[in-house]
Design a protein around this motif. Structure first.
Motif, mmCIF file in Angstrom:
data_model
loop_
_atom_site.group_PDB
_atom_site.id
_atom_site.type_symbol
_atom_site.label_atom_id
_atom_site.label_comp_id
_atom_site.label_asym_id
_atom_site.label_seq_id
_atom_site.Cartn_x
_atom_site.Cartn_y
_atom_site.Cartn_z
ATOM 1 N N LYS A 74 52.103 -58.823 -17.951
ATOM 2 C CA LYS A 74 51.188 -59.589 -17.106
ATOM 3 C C LYS A 74 51.798 -59.828 -15.727
ATOM 4 O O LYS A 74 52.983 -60.155 -15.614
ATOM 5 N N HIS A 79 46.379 -61.399 -11.507
ATOM 6 C CA HIS A 79 45.571 -61.651 -12.708
ATOM 7 C C HIS A 79 45.400 -60.377 -13.547
ATOM 8 O O HIS A 79 44.476 -60.284 -14.356
ATOM 9 N N TYR A 131 41.723 -57.592 -16.092
ATOM 10 C CA TYR A 131 41.751 -58.560 -14.998
ATOM 11 C C TYR A 131 41.126 -59.838 -15.547
ATOM 12 O O TYR A 131 39.999 -59.824 -16.045
ATOM 13 N N LYS A 132 41.844 -60.984 -15.473
ATOM 14 C CA LYS A 132 41.351 -62.196 -16.108
ATOM 15 C C LYS A 132 41.679 -63.430 -15.295
ATOM 16 O O LYS A 132 42.823 -63.685 -14.928
ATOM 17 N N THR A 133 40.617 -64.219 -15.012
ATOM 18 C CA THR A 133 40.759 -65.554 -14.438
ATOM 19 C C THR A 133 40.063 -66.530 -15.391
ATOM 20 O O THR A 133 39.556 -66.134 -16.439
#
Length: 418
Positions: A74, A79, A131-133
């Motif tokens: 990560k 992100h 891709y993560k928020t």
């Protein structure tokens, strides 16, 4: 032989590392900082299982070991993350039929034994970029997909080789509203690398969900479109549209009411040879108090009498539904009604056996058309942990009336994951 010895050694490694004598300063499997912005998270999960099947003319004794290993990297500022995971299953006792379908020349196709669909295999289980928020996630690649309770789409985590998808998935949260959309081009099945054309099935798969939190209740609308390319799977090409309500309402400080309801309509799609329409109905009510949960429910997978076709869920985690003996992985042509009652108990105060839990369930199965009594089933399980190892004892007993044959299954399982 060398590959089997290596696989056995790999299976043993996470168990050894979990022992206190091998403990490091940080818990094994915890993310490791590579730099100020990057972490490296190892993935190791091992499972050893004995499964014994008893039927009037067939039986099986299977001892299988499954190892998943990989890592996730990560990068916090962007992100972004990258994940890769391999999966291997080894048969230590092979008195079972791994493939419940014709497969000429396959050594694991053993029709003289009952089916235990945990074939020996080595597979690339997951390979994804994400891709993560907090409000949005986009995942591309081979990935695990579990939607709601997995009644329509799931990873089939009970089997040794899980089901994954080559897909693009987008998830978004907008206050109380959630949106979830997936487009997949391949279903990677539970049967593993030696299953010939059923190792994976190509097609166009679209999963759409939209939900909203309404007080204690979550409401969702969904659409699942499954269009297979392979001729042997055409009969499972379908389009399904429906809605679902789920939630828990406190009745007092000690008692909680759990409710679940769902309705869906299914029709043929693509090159499905049948022209049909069938309904799905689910109603479930439960009461939870002092660690006990009593649940009663009714599930209908309807049938179109004129077309001779019933409601199917080929991408579901099917073992979770309609009894653990797995008599109804494919819905009978006359449809299926499942009346069920279960009692579960969690015992958190037993310190010597953390996670101790027990479940017992009863099912009565009937056909949708004609209400023919198919059979009844009792299921029971007991689970707990010893150090980092999860242990499970599980049993299913199906008593046939007008569908299938009597069948009982006993499972003994040990599992460790980091």
């Amino acid at each position: 032989m060398k590959s089997r010895i290596l696989a056995a050694a790999l299976l043993a490694s996470p168990v050894a590392l979990a022992h206190p004598a091998f403990a490091a300063e940080k818990p094994f499997g915890a993310p490791v900082p590579v730099s100020e912005d990057i972490t490296f998270d190892p993935i190791i999960a091992a499972r050893l299982r004995y499964e014994a099947v008893d039927q009037p003319t067939l039986d099986a004794d299977a001892v299988t070991a499954r190892l998943r290993a990989g890592f996730e990297i990560k990068h916090a500022p962007s992100h972004l993350s990258f994940l890769v995971e391999a999966e291997g299953t080894l048969g230590l006792q092979n008195d079972y039929n791994a493939f419940p379908f014709p497969l000429p020349g396959a050594s694991q196709r053993r029709p003289g034994f009952s089916v235990v669909p945990d074939g020996e295999s080595i597979d690339l289980n997951r390979l994804q970029v994400q891709y993560k928020t907090k409000a949005f996630a986009l995942t591309v690649g081979r990935q695990r997909i579990n939607l709601d309770d997995q009644r329509f789409v799931g990873s089939v985590g009970w089997r040794q080789n899980e089901q994954t998808f080559d897909a693009v998935r987008a998830e978004a949260s907008l206050g109380p509203v959630t949106l979830d959309g997936t487009y997949a081009i391949q279903q990677d099945s539970i049967f593993g690398s030696e299953a010939g054309p059923r190792r994976s099935m190509d097609g166009d798969f679209v999963f759409l969900n939209a939900g909203a939190k309404l007080g204690p209740i979550t409401a969702k609308a969904f659409s699942y479109m499954i269009d297979y390319d392979e001729a042997f799977a055409f009969a499972n090409s379908s389009q399904t549209y429906g809605a679902r309500l789920a939630g828990s309402v406190p009745l007092s400080k000690a008692v909680k009411l759990n409710v679940l309801a769902s309705y869906a309509r299914q029709m043929d799609l693509g090159q499905n040879p049948a022209n049909y329409e069938a309904d799905y109905v689910l109603g479930e009510v439960g009461l939870s108090s002092m660690g006990f949960t009593l649940t009663g429910g009714y599930e209908l997978l309807g049938a179109d009498k004129a077309a001779g076709k019933s409601f199917q869920t080929p991408l579901a985690t099917l073992h979770k539904f309609n009894g653990w003996a797995d008599l109804f992985l494919t819905t009978p042509a006359a449809g299926l009604e499942d009346y069920y009652l279960s009692l579960a108990k969690v015992l958190p105060k037993v310190k010597s056996l953390p996670g101790l839990n027990a479940t017992v369930a009863y099912h009565e199965f009937r056909s949708d058309i004609g209400s023919t009594k198919f059979g009844t089933e009792w299921d029971a399980s007991l689970g707990f942990k010893v150090r980092n190892v999860g242990l499970l004892l599980k049993y299913a007993d199906y008593n046939a009336k007008a569908f299938g044959a009597d069948k009982s299954i006993l499972w003994l399982q040990a599992e460790v994951a980091f």
